[in-house]
Design a protein around this motif. Structure first.
Motif, PDB file in Angstrom:
ATOM      1  N   GLU A   1     -31.064  -1.385 -29.139  1.00  4.87           N
ATOM      2  CA  GLU A   1     -29.966  -2.131 -28.538  1.00  4.87           C
ATOM      3  C   GLU A   1     -28.691  -1.287 -28.607  1.00  4.87           C
ATOM      4  O   GLU A   1     -28.238  -0.939 -29.701  1.00  4.87           O
ATOM      5  N   PRO A   2     -28.113  -0.932 -27.468  1.00  4.11           N
ATOM      6  CA  PRO A   2     -26.951  -0.025 -27.461  1.00  4.11           C
ATOM      7  C   PRO A   2     -25.639  -0.744 -27.777  1.00  4.11           C
ATOM      8  O   PRO A   2     -25.526  -1.960 -27.628  1.00  4.11           O
ATOM      9  N   LYS A   3     -24.670   0.044 -28.171  1.00  9.67           N
ATOM     10  CA  LYS A   3     -23.309  -0.456 -28.365  1.00  9.67           C
ATOM     11  C   LYS A   3     -22.363   0.311 -27.440  1.00  9.67           C
ATOM     12  O   LYS A   3     -22.540   1.512 -27.217  1.00  9.67           O
ATOM     13  N   ALA A   4     -21.374  -0.391 -26.929  1.00 14.55           N
ATOM     14  CA  ALA A   4     -20.385   0.241 -26.053  1.00 14.55           C
ATOM     15  C   ALA A   4     -19.301   0.914 -26.886  1.00 14.55           C
ATOM     16  O   ALA A   4     -18.916   0.417 -27.947  1.00 14.55           O
ATOM     17  N   LEU A   5     -18.819   2.038 -26.403  1.00 17.56           N
ATOM     18  CA  LEU A   5     -17.677   2.726 -27.016  1.00 17.56           C
ATOM     19  C   LEU A   5     -16.593   2.809 -25.957  1.00 17.56           C
ATOM     20  O   LEU A   5     -16.723   3.524 -24.968  1.00 17.56           O
ATOM     21  N   ILE A   6     -15.531   2.035 -26.147  1.00 16.17           N
ATOM     22  CA  ILE A   6     -14.463   2.005 -25.149  1.00 16.17           C
ATOM     23  C   ILE A   6     -13.346   2.964 -25.563  1.00 16.17           C
ATOM     24  O   ILE A   6     -13.207   3.298 -26.739  1.00 16.17           O
ATOM     25  N   PRO A   7     -12.518   3.428 -24.605  1.00 12.25           N
ATOM     26  CA  PRO A   7     -11.437   4.368 -24.932  1.00 12.25           C
ATOM     27  C   PRO A   7     -10.489   3.801 -25.972  1.00 12.25           C
ATOM     28  O   PRO A   7     -10.168   2.608 -25.964  1.00 12.25           O
ATOM     29  N   GLU A   8     -10.053   4.664 -26.888  1.00 10.93           N
ATOM     30  CA  GLU A   8      -9.114   4.236 -27.923  1.00 10.93           C
ATOM     31  C   GLU A   8      -7.743   3.942 -27.334  1.00 10.93           C
ATOM     32  O   GLU A   8      -7.017   3.072 -27.801  1.00 10.93           O
ATOM     33  N   ASN A   9      -7.382   4.689 -26.285  1.00  9.08           N
ATOM     34  CA  ASN A   9      -6.106   4.510 -25.615  1.00  9.08           C
ATOM     35  C   ASN A   9      -6.327   3.657 -24.366  1.00  9.08           C
ATOM     36  O   ASN A   9      -7.002   4.073 -23.433  1.00  9.08           O
ATOM     37  N   SER A  10      -5.768   2.450 -24.349  1.00  6.23           N
ATOM     38  CA  SER A  10      -5.985   1.537 -23.227  1.00  6.23           C
ATOM     39  C   SER A  10      -5.472   2.114 -21.909  1.00  6.23           C
ATOM     40  O   SER A  10      -5.990   1.803 -20.836  1.00  6.23           O
ATOM     41  N   ILE A  11      -4.459   2.969 -21.971  1.00  3.50           N
ATOM     42  CA  ILE A  11      -3.907   3.592 -20.769  1.00  3.50           C
ATOM     43  C   ILE A  11      -4.948   4.477 -20.100  1.00  3.50           C
ATOM     44  O   ILE A  11      -4.995   4.610 -18.878  1.00  3.50           O
ATOM     45  N   CYS A  12      -5.824   5.048 -20.929  1.00  2.00           N
ATOM     46  CA  CYS A  12      -6.826   5.971 -20.399  1.00  2.00           C
ATOM     47  C   CYS A  12      -8.035   5.253 -19.800  1.00  2.00           C
ATOM     48  O   CYS A  12      -8.899   5.887 -19.204  1.00  2.00           O
ATOM     49  N   SER A  13      -8.120   3.938 -20.000  1.00  2.00           N
ATOM     50  CA  SER A  13      -9.289   3.219 -19.505  1.00  2.00           C
ATOM     51  C   SER A  13      -9.332   3.183 -17.988  1.00  2.00           C
ATOM     52  O   SER A  13     -10.405   3.166 -17.395  1.00  2.00           O
ATOM     53  N   ARG A  14      -8.174   3.169 -17.352  1.00  2.00           N
ATOM     54  CA  ARG A  14      -8.155   3.209 -15.885  1.00  2.00           C
ATOM     55  C   ARG A  14      -6.810   3.747 -15.409  1.00  2.00           C
ATOM     56  O   ARG A  14      -5.826   3.028 -15.359  1.00  2.00           O
ATOM     57  N   LEU A  15      -6.790   5.004 -15.066  1.00  2.00           N
ATOM     58  CA  LEU A  15      -5.580   5.634 -14.546  1.00  2.00           C
ATOM     59  C   LEU A  15      -5.389   5.209 -13.096  1.00  2.00           C
ATOM     60  O   LEU A  15      -6.330   5.256 -12.311  1.00  2.00           O
ATOM     61  N   PRO A  16      -4.183   4.777 -12.708  1.00  2.00           N
ATOM     62  CA  PRO A  16      -3.981   4.350 -11.324  1.00  2.00           C
ATOM     63  C   PRO A  16      -3.972   5.533 -10.363  1.00  2.00           C
ATOM     64  O   PRO A  16      -3.894   6.685 -10.774  1.00  2.00           O
ATOM     65  N   GLY A  17      -4.038   5.217  -9.077  1.00  2.00           N
ATOM     66  CA  GLY A  17      -3.934   6.258  -8.067  1.00  2.00           C
ATOM     67  C   GLY A  17      -2.511   6.755  -7.949  1.00  2.00           C
ATOM     68  O   GLY A  17      -1.568   6.120  -8.440  1.00  2.00           O
ATOM     69  N   THR A  18      -2.326   7.877  -7.293  1.00  2.00           N
ATOM     70  CA  THR A  18      -0.981   8.425  -7.125  1.00  2.00           C
ATOM     71  C   THR A  18      -0.106   7.514  -6.268  1.00  2.00           C
ATOM     72  O   THR A  18       1.114   7.610  -6.309  1.00  2.00           O
ATOM     73  N   ASP A  19      -0.751   6.618  -5.513  1.00  2.00           N
ATOM     74  CA  ASP A  19      -0.004   5.677  -4.681  1.00  2.00           C
ATOM     75  C   ASP A  19       0.351   4.390  -5.414  1.00  2.00           C
ATOM     76  O   ASP A  19       0.895   3.461  -4.825  1.00  2.00           O
ATOM     77  N   GLY A  20       0.029   4.339  -6.704  1.00  2.00           N
ATOM     78  CA  GLY A  20       0.360   3.173  -7.507  1.00  2.00           C
ATOM     79  C   GLY A  20      -0.689   2.088  -7.493  1.00  2.00           C
ATOM     80  O   GLY A  20      -0.565   1.088  -8.206  1.00  2.00           O
ATOM     81  N   LYS A  21      -1.742   2.254  -6.676  1.00  2.00           N
ATOM     82  CA  LYS A  21      -2.797   1.249  -6.636  1.00  2.00           C
ATOM     83  C   LYS A  21      -3.606   1.306  -7.926  1.00  2.00           C
ATOM     84  O   LYS A  21      -3.701   2.335  -8.576  1.00  2.00           O
ATOM     85  N   ALA A  22      -4.185   0.162  -8.257  1.00  2.00           N
ATOM     86  CA  ALA A  22      -4.798   0.001  -9.573  1.00  2.00           C
ATOM     87  C   ALA A  22      -5.891   1.020  -9.869  1.00  2.00           C
ATOM     88  O   ALA A  22      -6.087   1.414 -11.008  1.00  2.00           O
ATOM     89  N   LYS A  23      -6.617   1.448  -8.852  1.00  2.00           N
ATOM     90  CA  LYS A  23      -7.741   2.339  -9.085  1.00  2.00           C
ATOM     91  C   LYS A  23      -7.574   3.654  -8.345  1.00  2.00           C
ATOM     92  O   LYS A  23      -7.209   3.672  -7.178  1.00  2.00           O
ATOM     93  N   MET A  24      -7.851   4.745  -9.071  1.00  2.00           N
ATOM     94  CA  MET A  24      -7.897   6.055  -8.436  1.00  2.00           C
ATOM     95  C   MET A  24      -9.236   6.159  -7.730  1.00  2.00           C
ATOM     96  O   MET A  24     -10.290   5.996  -8.343  1.00  2.00           O
ATOM     97  N   SER A  25      -9.196   6.391  -6.433  1.00  2.00           N
ATOM     98  CA  SER A  25     -10.419   6.351  -5.641  1.00  2.00           C
ATOM     99  C   SER A  25     -10.435   7.457  -4.604  1.00  2.00           C
ATOM    100  O   SER A  25      -9.432   7.708  -3.934  1.00  2.00           O
TER     101      SER A  25
END
Length: 364
Positions: free
Chosen positions: A179-203
């Motif tokens: 049974e696996p365990k998740a390891l999430i980023p220690e820095n919440s800012i690093c969990s999802r960096l926004p796009g350069t246009d300010g949108k929530a997801k870099m895509s």
């Protein structure tokens, strides 16, 4: 029990800063920590084909791009096995067996799957392969008996569903899977960096990414056009930090020593933020600082990538060797799974003997 990591990326394009701060940098740290017995890093081409089935060339071409990004960032093939998912056939067989352990309604309730379906406009016609993504991911994780799976918070429902499938298998057939365990980023800012246009997801599809392989000139163009605070028109105007992509990136990358090197007017980011919010600090100065910091971070990655690009056959050889190791590991797990499910007919000598005995008695 061994400590084992399974992680990876879909090869739908070159990797960007979002991948770097969200997973790649952390993977290198984990790889070099000495805390893990085995590390498997998967180029998930089979999963990428679930929503790119009509464009296999895109996946094929980007496998080498992802591999180059991995190695350029410090993934060491002597410490981590980089492999191609579709070349490990055992994963497909495990996925088929696990499908019997989860219901359609449970898959429909998975928040990550629901969000991805909506983002790709699959509501009316969902490819079955995409819909069963959590089952495939469970196969990937359990094939290597991974104890740890580094993910962002948005992927936690996927890990929880994997845990459910593992528990169902073990309860039905015996304790085989881990049974696996998740390891999430220690820095919440690093969990999802926004796009350069300010949108929530870099895509990639939105064209708002800064790629690890971008040149200095490309990074400059993207940073200097980055979304800030639209109400911060005059330098004297107070600026807002919330939703300001420049400061989100500075939160993720800036260190105190960067200010001494590139912007000595401030001791640290907090001082710059205070000045920006009270007014009197222009966006261009903040962007120039960010540009210097990002180019400093990417310089060694670019240099290593240029060297690696000189010998592409060697990169494929690394992938081949990593895949061979991965396939051997997955084959061992599959053999255990088949034995637990009583479908290892030709390897089960007791079965063959018992059947012979039954027919001997019948013919007496």
């Amino acid at each position: 029990m061994s400590n084992i990591i399974l992680t990876g990326d879909r090869p739908t394009g070159r990797l960007h800063l979002g991948h770097y701060v969200g997973s790649l940098k952390r993977r290198v740290e984990l790889q070099n920590s000495g805390e893990f017995d085995k590390i498997f890093i998967m180029i998930a081409d089979a999963q990428a084909l679930t929503d790119n089935f009509d464009n296999p060339a895109k996946i094929r071409d980007n496998i080498i791009e992802v591999a180059l990004d991995y190695l350029s960032c410090g993934i060491d093939p002597a410490k981590s096995n980089i492999f191609i998912q579709s070349a490990v056939a055992e994963l497909t067989e495990l996925t088929f067996y696990y499908m019997n352990l989860v219901t359609v309604s449970r898959l429909e309730r998975n928040p990550t799957v629901k969000a991805e379906i909506q983002m790709r406009n699959f509501e009316a016609s969902i490819p079955a392969g995409f819909f069963t993504y959590p089952v495939s991911q469970t196969s990937d994780i359990t094939a290597f008996k991974a104890t740890t799976v580094p993910v962002g918070e948005d992927q936690l429902p996927m890990i929880e569903q994997a845990r459910e499938i593992v528990r169902k298998f073990n309860a039905t057939y015996g304790e085989v899977l881990v049974e696996p365990k998740a390891l999430i980023p220690e820095n919440s800012i690093c969990s999802r960096l926004p796009g350069t246009d300010g949108k929530a997801k870099m895509s990639k599809s939105l064209g708002n990414c800064i790629y690890l392989s971008d040149s200095e000139a490309e990074v400059k163009t993207k940073v200097m056009s980055m979304y800030t605070d639209p109400t911060h028109i005059q330098i004297s105007d107070p600026g807002k930090l919330e939703g300001n992509a420049v400061f989100t990136y500075l939160d993720a990358f800036a260190k105190d020593e960067d200010f001494a090197e590139f912007c000595p007017d401030y001791k640290n980011l907090d001082e710059m933020k205070e000045h920006y919010t009270r007014g009197g600090l222009g966006d261009v100065k903040c962007k120039k600082l960010l540009l210097n910091i990002i180019n400093k971070e990417l310089a060694p990655i670019r240099a290593k990538r240029k060297e690696l690009e000189k010998d592409i056959p060697a990169i494929y050889e690394i992938l081949k060797k990593g895949t061979e190791v991965a396939r051997a590991e997955a084959a061992n797990t599959l053999a255990e799974v088949r034995a637990a499910m009583k479908i290892n007919y030709f390897e089960d000598e007791e079965l063959i003997s018992s059947q012979q005995l039954k027919f001997n008695k019948k013919n007496v």
